[in-house]
Scaffold this motif. Structure first.
Motif, PDB file in Angstrom:
ATOM      1  N   ARG A  39      50.615  37.123  50.378  1.00  0.00           N
ATOM      2  CA  ARG A  39      51.572  38.227  50.286  1.00  0.00           C
ATOM      3  C   ARG A  39      52.999  37.729  50.487  1.00  0.00           C
ATOM      4  O   ARG A  39      53.929  38.217  49.835  1.00  0.00           O
ATOM      5  CB  ARG A  39      51.215  39.294  51.327  1.00  0.00           C
ATOM      6  N   ILE A  40      53.192  36.753  51.354  1.00  0.00           N
ATOM      7  CA  ILE A  40      54.523  36.174  51.536  1.00  0.00           C
ATOM      8  C   ILE A  40      54.945  35.422  50.282  1.00  0.00           C
ATOM      9  O   ILE A  40      56.095  35.531  49.831  1.00  0.00           O
ATOM     10  CB  ILE A  40      54.540  35.263  52.773  1.00  0.00           C
ATOM     11  N   LEU A  41      54.040  34.656  49.696  1.00  0.00           N
ATOM     12  CA  LEU A  41      54.357  33.955  48.452  1.00  0.00           C
ATOM     13  C   LEU A  41      54.728  34.943  47.352  1.00  0.00           C
ATOM     14  O   LEU A  41      55.560  34.642  46.485  1.00  0.00           O
ATOM     15  CB  LEU A  41      53.161  33.109  48.015  1.00  0.00           C
ATOM     16  N   GLN A  42      54.133  36.111  47.384  1.00  0.00           N
ATOM     17  CA  GLN A  42      54.464  37.162  46.417  1.00  0.00           C
ATOM     18  C   GLN A  42      55.957  37.484  46.455  1.00  0.00           C
ATOM     19  O   GLN A  42      56.558  37.798  45.415  1.00  0.00           O
ATOM     20  CB  GLN A  42      53.634  38.403  46.726  1.00  0.00           C
ATOM     21  N   GLN A  43      56.575  37.400  47.632  1.00  0.00           N
ATOM     22  CA  GLN A  43      58.003  37.697  47.740  1.00  0.00           C
ATOM     23  C   GLN A  43      58.863  36.662  47.032  1.00  0.00           C
ATOM     24  O   GLN A  43      60.018  36.924  46.706  1.00  0.00           O
ATOM     25  CB  GLN A  43      58.402  37.803  49.207  1.00  0.00           C
ATOM     26  N   ALA A  44      58.315  35.473  46.811  1.00  0.00           N
ATOM     27  CA  ALA A  44      59.026  34.456  46.037  1.00  0.00           C
ATOM     28  C   ALA A  44      58.579  34.489  44.582  1.00  0.00           C
ATOM     29  O   ALA A  44      58.827  33.539  43.837  1.00  0.00           O
ATOM     30  CB  ALA A  44      58.781  33.070  46.635  1.00  0.00           C
ATOM     31  N   GLU A  45      57.941  35.582  44.175  1.00  0.00           N
ATOM     32  CA  GLU A  45      57.454  35.786  42.811  1.00  0.00           C
ATOM     33  C   GLU A  45      56.400  34.758  42.421  1.00  0.00           C
ATOM     34  O   GLU A  45      56.325  34.333  41.271  1.00  0.00           O
ATOM     35  CB  GLU A  45      58.609  35.788  41.808  1.00  0.00           C
ATOM     36  N   HIS A  68      45.392  41.040  48.110  1.00  0.00           N
ATOM     37  CA  HIS A  68      45.136  39.621  47.918  1.00  0.00           C
ATOM     38  C   HIS A  68      43.790  39.242  48.517  1.00  0.00           C
ATOM     39  O   HIS A  68      43.308  39.908  49.447  1.00  0.00           O
ATOM     40  CB  HIS A  68      46.238  38.790  48.579  1.00  0.00           C
ATOM     41  N   PRO A  69      43.169  38.150  48.022  1.00  0.00           N
ATOM     42  CA  PRO A  69      41.926  37.684  48.649  1.00  0.00           C
ATOM     43  C   PRO A  69      42.145  37.388  50.127  1.00  0.00           C
ATOM     44  O   PRO A  69      43.221  36.927  50.532  1.00  0.00           O
ATOM     45  CB  PRO A  69      41.610  36.401  47.868  1.00  0.00           C
ATOM     46  N   LYS A  70      41.118  37.627  50.928  1.00  0.00           N
ATOM     47  CA  LYS A  70      41.246  37.414  52.367  1.00  0.00           C
ATOM     48  C   LYS A  70      41.426  35.938  52.724  1.00  0.00           C
ATOM     49  O   LYS A  70      42.105  35.605  53.703  1.00  0.00           O
ATOM     50  CB  LYS A  70      40.021  37.969  53.089  1.00  0.00           C
ATOM     51  N   LEU A  71      40.798  35.046  51.950  1.00  0.00           N
ATOM     52  CA  LEU A  71      40.898  33.615  52.237  1.00  0.00           C
ATOM     53  C   LEU A  71      40.701  32.836  50.951  1.00  0.00           C
ATOM     54  O   LEU A  71      39.769  33.106  50.196  1.00  0.00           O
ATOM     55  CB  LEU A  71      39.836  33.196  53.264  1.00  0.00           C
ATOM     56  N   VAL A  72      41.599  31.879  50.698  1.00  0.00           N
ATOM     57  CA  VAL A  72      41.459  30.986  49.551  1.00  0.00           C
ATOM     58  C   VAL A  72      41.715  29.561  50.016  1.00  0.00           C
ATOM     59  O   VAL A  72      42.380  29.325  51.034  1.00  0.00           O
ATOM     60  CB  VAL A  72      42.434  31.327  48.403  1.00  0.00           C
ATOM     61  N   THR A  73      41.188  28.606  49.257  1.00  0.00           N
ATOM     62  CA  THR A  73      41.597  27.218  49.414  1.00  0.00           C
ATOM     63  C   THR A  73      42.432  26.840  48.202  1.00  0.00           C
ATOM     64  O   THR A  73      42.355  27.483  47.151  1.00  0.00           O
ATOM     65  CB  THR A  73      40.391  26.273  49.550  1.00  0.00           C
ATOM     66  N   PHE A  74      43.243  25.797  48.352  1.00  0.00           N
ATOM     67  CA  PHE A  74      44.178  25.417  47.300  1.00  0.00           C
ATOM     68  C   PHE A  74      44.470  23.930  47.412  1.00  0.00           C
ATOM     69  O   PHE A  74      44.064  23.263  48.371  1.00  0.00           O
ATOM     70  CB  PHE A  74      45.467  26.235  47.410  1.00  0.00           C
ATOM     71  N   ASP A 103      49.675  31.499  39.479  1.00  0.00           N
ATOM     72  CA  ASP A 103      50.693  30.457  39.359  1.00  0.00           C
ATOM     73  C   ASP A 103      50.244  29.114  39.908  1.00  0.00           C
ATOM     74  O   ASP A 103      50.841  28.088  39.604  1.00  0.00           O
ATOM     75  CB  ASP A 103      51.985  30.896  40.054  1.00  0.00           C
ATOM     76  N   PHE A 104      49.253  29.105  40.760  1.00  0.00           N
ATOM     77  CA  PHE A 104      48.638  27.855  41.206  1.00  0.00           C
ATOM     78  C   PHE A 104      47.167  28.145  41.473  1.00  0.00           C
ATOM     79  O   PHE A 104      46.789  29.261  41.818  1.00  0.00           O
ATOM     80  CB  PHE A 104      49.331  27.276  42.449  1.00  0.00           C
ATOM     81  N   GLU A 105      46.341  27.142  41.276  1.00  0.00           N
ATOM     82  CA  GLU A 105      44.905  27.364  41.308  1.00  0.00           C
ATOM     83  C   GLU A 105      44.399  27.544  42.741  1.00  0.00           C
ATOM     84  O   GLU A 105      44.805  26.813  43.645  1.00  0.00           O
ATOM     85  CB  GLU A 105      44.176  26.195  40.652  1.00  0.00           C
ATOM     86  N   THR A 106      43.515  28.508  42.917  1.00  0.00           N
ATOM     87  CA  THR A 106      42.892  28.753  44.221  1.00  0.00           C
ATOM     88  C   THR A 106      41.398  29.001  44.029  1.00  0.00           C
ATOM     89  O   THR A 106      40.935  29.295  42.929  1.00  0.00           O
ATOM     90  CB  THR A 106      43.509  29.978  44.921  1.00  0.00           C
ATOM     91  N   VAL A 107      40.670  28.894  45.127  1.00  0.00           N
ATOM     92  CA  VAL A 107      39.259  29.258  45.163  1.00  0.00           C
ATOM     93  C   VAL A 107      39.086  30.284  46.271  1.00  0.00           C
ATOM     94  O   VAL A 107      39.379  30.002  47.442  1.00  0.00           O
ATOM     95  CB  VAL A 107      38.359  28.040  45.429  1.00  0.00           C
ATOM     96  N   ALA A 108      38.632  31.486  45.925  1.00  0.00           N
ATOM     97  CA  ALA A 108      38.390  32.523  46.933  1.00  0.00           C
ATOM     98  C   ALA A 108      37.117  32.180  47.712  1.00  0.00           C
ATOM     99  O   ALA A 108      36.081  31.858  47.127  1.00  0.00           O
ATOM    100  CB  ALA A 108      38.266  33.886  46.271  1.00  0.00           C
ATOM    101  N   ILE A 109      37.204  32.255  49.034  1.00  0.00           N
ATOM    102  CA  ILE A 109      36.097  31.884  49.912  1.00  0.00           C
ATOM    103  C   ILE A 109      35.353  33.140  50.348  1.00  0.00           C
ATOM    104  O   ILE A 109      35.949  34.027  50.980  1.00  0.00           O
ATOM    105  CB  ILE A 109      36.617  31.117  51.148  1.00  0.00           C
ATOM    106  N   ARG A 119      54.779  22.153  43.791  1.00  0.00           N
ATOM    107  CA  ARG A 119      55.410  22.121  42.468  1.00  0.00           C
ATOM    108  C   ARG A 119      55.858  23.517  42.055  1.00  0.00           C
ATOM    109  O   ARG A 119      56.954  23.691  41.505  1.00  0.00           O
ATOM    110  CB  ARG A 119      54.429  21.552  41.434  1.00  0.00           C
ATOM    111  N   CYS A 120      55.017  24.496  42.321  1.00  0.00           N
ATOM    112  CA  CYS A 120      55.337  25.875  41.963  1.00  0.00           C
ATOM    113  C   CYS A 120      56.559  26.373  42.728  1.00  0.00           C
ATOM    114  O   CYS A 120      57.472  26.975  42.155  1.00  0.00           O
ATOM    115  CB  CYS A 120      54.126  26.746  42.242  1.00  0.00           C
ATOM    116  N   LEU A 121      56.606  26.115  44.031  1.00  0.00           N
ATOM    117  CA  LEU A 121      57.741  26.546  44.853  1.00  0.00           C
ATOM    118  C   LEU A 121      59.034  25.868  44.414  1.00  0.00           C
ATOM    119  O   LEU A 121      60.092  26.500  44.345  1.00  0.00           O
ATOM    120  CB  LEU A 121      57.459  26.247  46.323  1.00  0.00           C
ATOM    121  N   ARG A 122      58.969  24.584  44.104  1.00  0.00           N
ATOM    122  CA  ARG A 122      60.175  23.870  43.688  1.00  0.00           C
ATOM    123  C   ARG A 122      60.663  24.331  42.315  1.00  0.00           C
ATOM    124  O   ARG A 122      61.870  24.401  42.072  1.00  0.00           O
ATOM    125  CB  ARG A 122      59.928  22.366  43.698  1.00  0.00           C
TER     126      ARG A 122
END
Length: 562
Positions: free
Chosen positions: A78-84, A120-126, A89-95, A133-136
């Motif tokens: 949710r915080i990353l959502q604030q940076a759009e 958002h998913p409760k827990l993901v790995t990345f 935008d980057f690959e995750t795996v929902a746990i 790279r996405c943030l930069r």
């Protein structure tokens, strides 16, 4: 209040592909961010979105291309959502779940992480390099941002009106910059922390751990598991890109050199996978820490992420805690620089964040005792007790639904104290849900709250209760108005700023019709109450910033007559 007195340099974003000479960098800047890992990059993104000029520096010439942090929860997403930055935008795996095994008792604990919370998913790995790279990339798209990689901090000097910093930018060049504020995001061995005289306090675990990250793992698992064998505790988890991570606690007498050898790693991984089929991306021996500083800021210098606190990895909250720091601090710095708030609000960063960071560290330490019991009798006792608690529904849900996780809600800080009669918590984060406007646009509710204070009305329009002076002061500080109607409510939905609550996140379970709340840019509830009292809610919320409007005409007349 601070004013943005420095003239903005021409908008130029360095590509970050090489060290930059002193001539490429401004000598004056609003905010200097030291460290461009995920937390530093998040701080810089949020500041840039608020229109603040930022210089972000990192001693590394490029992103470190190896996994480190591996887990994010719904709060972090949710915080990353604030940076759009969205889930795609980057690959995750929902746990779906986290399992805890005993060699004698079998599965004695489980945490259910299936499903979503706040959109958002409760827990993901990345894979951390992908996120960086996405943030930069997002950061480089902003105006007024300067990025210098391969630049090493040499000194910082706190002055009453600014911070003087010197940087080694390579080729024998030293660049000096005058910043209004400095944010140290330079990790666990933070030079910024050392230069401002803050030292870590807390615990260093006596045990060393070998962490092995592998790619091209055939048939990877789909969850996270902890094998809680006191002889060799082993956390094991999946990550994107056919990756898996194993963590093996070293036994007495085992050395770093031995454990990091190819032959030893083959031996350790043989029971898990076909070692000949995988590629080892990282192998490293670490010692875990549970530490915080006494203060998250000194003068005009602030610490975020691992520079301020280090969390053992047993609950996957290290990076998440740093992202909470970033979203809490960034808007406050921006508003002080822009004259929207008094500099005293910056004291609330330490007041709000340090207690929660310490609570998360304590939870991680508790989980560590379950993962690595010191002996077989202790293992049988603790794991047996945990298994027994699963027979009691109330106790079982506390652990399995992770209700023991400290809520990101403040006891003191920048909000109006008091208890709400609704499910909103002043000093806590407002829920997020899916909403829809009259044009059929569907989005998550945070996306319409904006970057300032927002007066959120539930079921009606609370802004009509504002006195003209209050409304003017609110809008002058960038305040916005959002109205949320219950699902199926078509009346007046054509008006701008009116959204339908699609999945019932807000109405009627969380708040009643005719309620209102003032929400901060970090989505924390500042104040709430009946919509008819919106003028008072807004005025008391503005007063926290040192920006209370002039008395309304009726109130002024009453004072004069008295």
């Amino acid at each position: 209040m601070e004013t943005n007195a420095y003239a903005r340099a021409s908008s130029r974003v360095a590509d970050g592909a090489r060290p930059h000479g002193a001539g490429d960098l401004p000598s004056q800047i609003d905010i200097l961010v030291v460290g461009l890992g995920p937390v530093g990059a998040m701080v810089a993104n949020l500041l840039a979105r608020q229109g603040v000029s930022v210089m972000a520096v990192d001693k590394a010439p490029d992103i470190y291309m190896a996994p480190r942090a591996i887990a994010l929860d719904n709060e972090a997403l949710r915080i990353l959502q604030q940076a759009e930055i969205g889930e795609g935008d980057f690959e995750t795996v929902a746990i779906p779940h986290v399992r805890m095994h005993s060699p004698w008792l079998g599965e004695f604990g489980r945490v259910n992480t299936l499903g979503s919370l706040d959109g958002h998913p409760k827990l993901v790995t990345f894979y951390q390099p992908d996120l960086e790279r996405c943030l930069r990339a997002r950061l480089a798209a902003h105006e007024g941002v300067h990025i210098a990689l391969g630049a090493t901090l040499l000194s910082v000097t706190n002055l009453p009106d600014c911070v003087l910093a010197s940087l080694d930018v390579g080729q024998g060049q030293v660049h000096r910059v005058r910043a209004r504020y400095v944010v140290g995001a330079d990790g666990a061995s933070s030079l910024v922390r050392h230069l401002i005289g803050q030292e870590f306090r807390g615990t260093t675990y006596a045990e060393d751990w070998l962490i092995v990250d592998a790619r091209h793992v055939p048939k990877p698992i789909d969850h996270v598991e902890f094998l809680c064998d006191h002889r060799r505790p082993t956390p094991h988890m999946v990550a994107p890109g056919a990756r898996e991570r194993w963590e093996f606690m070293l036994q007495p007498g085992e050395s770093r050199e031995e454990m990091e050898s190819d032959s030893r790693i083959r031996e350790l991984l043989a029971p898990w996978t076909d070692v000949d089929s995988i590629t080892i991306e990282r192998k490293a021996v670490y010692r875990f820490h549970a530490r915080t500083v006494d203060r998250f800021s000194v003068g005009r210098v602030f610490l975020v992420g691992d520079a301020a606190h280090i969390t053992p990895p047993f609950v996957g909250q290290g990076l998440v805690a740093g992202l909470r720091d970033a979203v809490n601090l960034s808007w406050k710095l921006a508003w002080v620089l822009q004259g929207r708030a008094d500099a005293r609000i910056l004291d609330s960063y330490d007041e709000e964040r340090r207690p929660h960071a310490k609570a998360m560290i304590n939870l991680a330490r508790f989980m560590g005792k379950l993962v690595m019991p010191r002996s077989a009798p202790i293992a049988l006792l603790t794991h047996g007790l945990m298994r027994l608690t699963r027979l009691v529904p109330g106790l079982r849900s506390q652990f399995e639904e992770l209700r023991i996780k400290p809520k990101n809600a403040f006891k003191t800080g920048l909000f109006v104290k008091g208890c709400s009669s609704t499910k909103l918590t002043r000093g806590g984060v407002i829920p997020q849900g899916w909403i829809r406007n009259a044009e059929g646009r569907t989005c998550l509710s945070d996306d319409v709250l904006g970057h300032g204070y927002t007066l959120v009305s539930f079921g009606g329009d609370a802004s009509t209760a504002l006195q003209p002076a209050t409304a003017a002061a609110f809008e002058r500080l960038g305040g916005a108005f959002v109205q949320i109607a219950h699902r199926g409510q078509r009346l007046h939905r054509e008006a701008s700023g009116v959204w339908e609550d699609i999945n019932g996140t807000f109405l009627p379970d969380a708040v009643p019709v005719g309620w209102a709340a003032v929400v901060r840019p970090d989505r924390t509830v500042v104040h709430d109450g009946p919509a008819a009292e919106a003028d008072r809610l807004v005025r008391e919320s503005l007063a926290l910033l040192g920006s209370e409007p002039e008395p309304a005409p009726a109130a002024a007349a009453a004072v004069q007559s008295a």
